[in-house]
Motif scaffolding. Sequence first.
Motif, PDB file in Angstrom:
ATOM      1  N   HIS A   8       0.850  -1.193   0.000  1.00 29.38           N
ATOM      2  CA  HIS A   8       0.000   0.000   0.000  1.00 29.38           C
ATOM      3  C   HIS A   8       0.885   1.241   0.000  1.00 29.38           C
ATOM      4  N   THR A   9       1.170   1.746  -1.187  1.00 33.83           N
ATOM      5  CA  THR A   9       1.962   2.977  -1.277  1.00 33.83           C
ATOM      6  C   THR A   9       1.160   4.167  -0.781  1.00 33.83           C
ATOM      7  N   VAL A  10      -0.148   4.047  -0.846  1.00 38.04           N
ATOM      8  CA  VAL A  10      -1.051   5.070  -0.317  1.00 38.04           C
ATOM      9  C   VAL A  10      -1.766   4.486   0.899  1.00 38.04           C
ATOM     10  N   THR A  30      -8.595   6.842   3.393  1.00 39.58           N
ATOM     11  CA  THR A  30      -9.781   7.464   2.795  1.00 39.58           C
ATOM     12  C   THR A  30     -10.835   6.380   2.615  1.00 39.58           C
ATOM     13  N   VAL A  85     -10.398   4.147  -0.674  1.00 47.65           N
ATOM     14  CA  VAL A  85      -9.287   3.188  -0.600  1.00 47.65           C
ATOM     15  C   VAL A  85      -9.594   2.097   0.418  1.00 47.65           C
ATOM     16  N   CYS A 109      -2.488   3.707  10.166  1.00 48.62           N
ATOM     17  CA  CYS A 109      -3.053   5.011   9.815  1.00 48.62           C
ATOM     18  C   CYS A 109      -4.430   5.129  10.470  1.00 48.62           C
TER      19      CYS A 109
END
Length: 312
Positions: free
Chosen positions: A185-187, A191, A194, A264
Amino acid sequence: MKFDELDLDFRLLQLFITIYDQGSVTAAAALLGVGQPTVSHGLERLRKIVGDPLFVRAGRGIIPTAHACEMAPRIRQMIEEMRSLTRANAFDPHNPEHSLHCSIGANDYEVTVILSVLFHRLQDYEADIAFKIRPVRSGQEQVAKLRDGSFDLTVAADYGGDASDIIQRALLDEEMHCYYDPAFHTVPPDTLDVYCAASHARIVFGDDDSAAIDEELAKMGRRRRTVLQVSSFDNIPRLIAGTPVITTLPTRLAGTVMAGLATCRCPVSLPSVRFYQSWHVRNAASQGHRWLRDQIFQIARSIECQEGKAES
């Protein structure tokens, strides 16, 4: 009039020991704060119940018979045991002769965050302290096992009821965070789009597989895809490491069970989860149980204080 052993009571036993110690009916009456006829009458009752003179004259005083001498230590013990019924036994964790064996209901989170600290702390004490830690599958089971004695204490999320015979004390509030392998997961999945597009792993402790996250997503007309359900926090990092699967678990697991995974914020707004220690009213006055509950509460307060200092 017929007498038997069931006619014995605390006052007669105390009267016997006082006469035995004083060697005099008169002195016993003075010490007990009653008249001599009362002591004489009580002694006569004892003689008829026991079937022995108990005390015989010797010079100006009286001496116990052989049977009375055999009775005395047993009666002292009976008096002490009867007195102990009206007071809670003290518990001294530093006394190797004291013991405290408890069955505690708790799941992985509570064991990792609170009970592991407790267990290490207890190694400093000399009393015989032992635990059986068993999982809590549901709030209904939690209450049932506290009632039948299978659990002496639980450290768990709120059982979701208001049973009058179950006492609770709040320990910690916990937030939920998202955990993932950053190689996949680079991001961060922080959100809603995602998060919902990802595959998820989740914890299910009992037969009820509902989850607050899914309920909140449904209110927004969204859903997530669950590809893995397990009953232990420990299994999740081993299973999802090296995969794109993400999971949403308590924040305080980041430095322990979930170490090695990135974290996160969870994009789903969720109320914090409050954890309690709960016990049945029959254990409320137990000195050993009270001491243990205080230890658990102190650990919870210490955790929150340390986190407060770290944030300031």
